[in-house]
Motif scaffolding. Structure first.
Motif, PDB file in Angstrom:
ATOM      1  N   GLU A 159       0.831  -1.210   0.000  1.00  0.00           N
ATOM      2  CA  GLU A 159       0.000   0.000   0.000  1.00  0.00           C
ATOM      3  C   GLU A 159       0.863   1.257   0.000  1.00  0.00           C
ATOM      4  OE1 GLU A 159      -2.595  -0.553   3.336  1.00  0.00           O
ATOM      5  OE2 GLU A 159      -3.851  -2.001   2.260  1.00  0.00           O
ATOM      6  N   GLU A 160       1.970   1.221   0.717  1.00  0.00           N
ATOM      7  CA  GLU A 160       2.878   2.366   0.753  1.00  0.00           C
ATOM      8  C   GLU A 160       3.516   2.586  -0.623  1.00  0.00           C
ATOM      9  OE1 GLU A 160       7.041   3.449   2.956  1.00  0.00           O
ATOM     10  OE2 GLU A 160       5.541   2.393   4.152  1.00  0.00           O
ATOM     11  N   MET A 161       3.903   1.489  -1.283  1.00  0.00           N
ATOM     12  CA  MET A 161       4.491   1.619  -2.619  1.00  0.00           C
ATOM     13  C   MET A 161       3.467   2.167  -3.615  1.00  0.00           C
ATOM     14  SD  MET A 161       7.126  -1.490  -3.327  1.00  0.00           S
ATOM     15  CE  MET A 161       6.472  -2.844  -2.386  1.00  0.00           C
ATOM     16  N   LYS A 162       2.219   1.699  -3.516  1.00  0.00           N
ATOM     17  CA  LYS A 162       1.172   2.218  -4.398  1.00  0.00           C
ATOM     18  C   LYS A 162       0.984   3.717  -4.184  1.00  0.00           C
ATOM     19  CE  LYS A 162      -1.691  -1.930  -4.830  1.00  0.00           C
ATOM     20  NZ  LYS A 162      -2.965  -2.558  -4.429  1.00  0.00           N
ATOM     21  N   ALA A 163       0.983   4.142  -2.943  1.00  0.00           N
ATOM     22  CA  ALA A 163       0.825   5.566  -2.637  1.00  0.00           C
ATOM     23  C   ALA A 163       1.992   6.361  -3.211  1.00  0.00           C
ATOM     24  CB  ALA A 163       0.713   5.773  -1.128  1.00  0.00           C
ATOM     25  N   ASP A 164       3.208   5.811  -3.119  1.00  0.00           N
ATOM     26  CA  ASP A 164       4.379   6.492  -3.676  1.00  0.00           C
ATOM     27  C   ASP A 164       4.258   6.624  -5.191  1.00  0.00           C
ATOM     28  OD1 ASP A 164       5.463   6.718  -1.153  1.00  0.00           O
ATOM     29  OD2 ASP A 164       6.879   5.043  -1.385  1.00  0.00           O
ATOM     30  N   VAL A 165       3.823   5.554  -5.860  1.00  0.00           N
ATOM     31  CA  VAL A 165       3.666   5.587  -7.316  1.00  0.00           C
ATOM     32  C   VAL A 165       2.612   6.625  -7.703  1.00  0.00           C
ATOM     33  CG1 VAL A 165       2.846   4.255  -9.307  1.00  0.00           C
ATOM     34  CG2 VAL A 165       4.488   3.240  -7.719  1.00  0.00           C
ATOM     35  N   GLU A 166       1.497   6.652  -6.975  1.00  0.00           N
ATOM     36  CA  GLU A 166       0.432   7.626  -7.276  1.00  0.00           C
ATOM     37  C   GLU A 166       0.932   9.056  -7.105  1.00  0.00           C
ATOM     38  OE1 GLU A 166      -2.530   7.052  -8.659  1.00  0.00           O
ATOM     39  OE2 GLU A 166      -1.895   4.955  -8.756  1.00  0.00           O
ATOM     40  N   SER A 167       1.722   9.300  -6.077  1.00  0.00           N
ATOM     41  CA  SER A 167       2.225  10.662  -5.861  1.00  0.00           C
ATOM     42  C   SER A 167       3.232  11.043  -6.944  1.00  0.00           C
ATOM     43  CB  SER A 167       2.845  10.807  -4.472  1.00  0.00           C
ATOM     44  OG  SER A 167       3.994  10.001  -4.363  1.00  0.00           O
ATOM     45  N   LEU A 168       4.008  10.062  -7.440  1.00  0.00           N
ATOM     46  CA  LEU A 168       4.950  10.343  -8.520  1.00  0.00           C
ATOM     47  C   LEU A 168       4.219  10.619  -9.832  1.00  0.00           C
ATOM     48  CD1 LEU A 168       7.830   7.781  -7.860  1.00  0.00           C
ATOM     49  CD2 LEU A 168       7.923  10.267  -7.635  1.00  0.00           C
ATOM     50  N   LYS A 169       3.084   9.963 -10.055  1.00  0.00           N
ATOM     51  CA  LYS A 169       2.298  10.192 -11.270  1.00  0.00           C
ATOM     52  C   LYS A 169       1.775  11.620 -11.325  1.00  0.00           C
ATOM     53  CE  LYS A 169       0.527   5.531 -12.151  1.00  0.00           C
ATOM     54  NZ  LYS A 169      -0.693   4.701 -12.137  1.00  0.00           N
TER      55      LYS A 169
END
Length: 180
Positions: A159-169
């Protein structure tokens, strides 16, 4: 008591029927009625109580009533009257909880073997669990708990990695080039 206090020395104002001194010191129809009511509640009739003079004001009568009401209600008196033990004076105690088992300190070897197994098998069958527990010198419950906690950690990390990817997008392309 308060009704015997002198009026303030620096007071230039005339006393009004609503001043503290007036309420506490001047008898009035209402005050006399409240004093009689307090006498009735406290079980007396304006005459001296047990050789003690009648209270000077309703405030004194109330203080006396409260003293009589709460006198002797100490915990020890209640316990003696009801035949209860000191700790049971306030009702039955809830049953004590089981003592919690201390945290298991896994060895590096145990963690290595558990992590190795977790890489390709997130859920264990009862037979696999028994085998690993015996091999590592752990109980079944310890193996079950370790795998539950490890799955929860994996879920949090994903979940933390998904949040990081979303913020980078959400970043503009120019900012991504600076990161690379």
């Amino acid at each position: 008591p308060l009704d015997q206090l002198p009026p303030p020395a620096n007071s230039n104002k005339p006393l009004t029927p609503f001043g503290i001194e007036d309420i506490l010191s001047k008898p009035s129809g209402r005050k006399a009625a409240s004093a009689r009511l307090l006498d009735k509640v406290s079980g007396s009739s304006g005459s001296p109580r047990n050789g003690a003079p009648a209270p000077a004001s309703p405030l004194c009568a109330l203080e006396e009533l409260a003293t009589k009401t709460f006198k002797g209600l100490e915990v020890n008196v209640l316990q003696a009257a009801e035949g209860r033990d000191p700790l049971g004076a306030f009702g039955p105690r809830p049953p004590s909880k089981k003592r919690r088992k201390s945290r298991t300190a896994f060895t590096n070897h145990q963690i290595y073997e558990l992590e190795k197994r977790f890489l390709y098998q997130k859920y264990l069958s009862p037979a696999d669990r028994d085998h690993i527990a015996a091999q590592l010198g752990l109980s079944n419950a310890q193996v079950i708990t370790w795998f539950q906690n490890r799955r929860a950690k994996l879920k949090r990390d994903l979940e933390e990695m998904k949040a990081d990817v979303e913020s980078l997008k959400k970043l503009p392309p120019a900012a991504l080039e600076k990161l690379a």
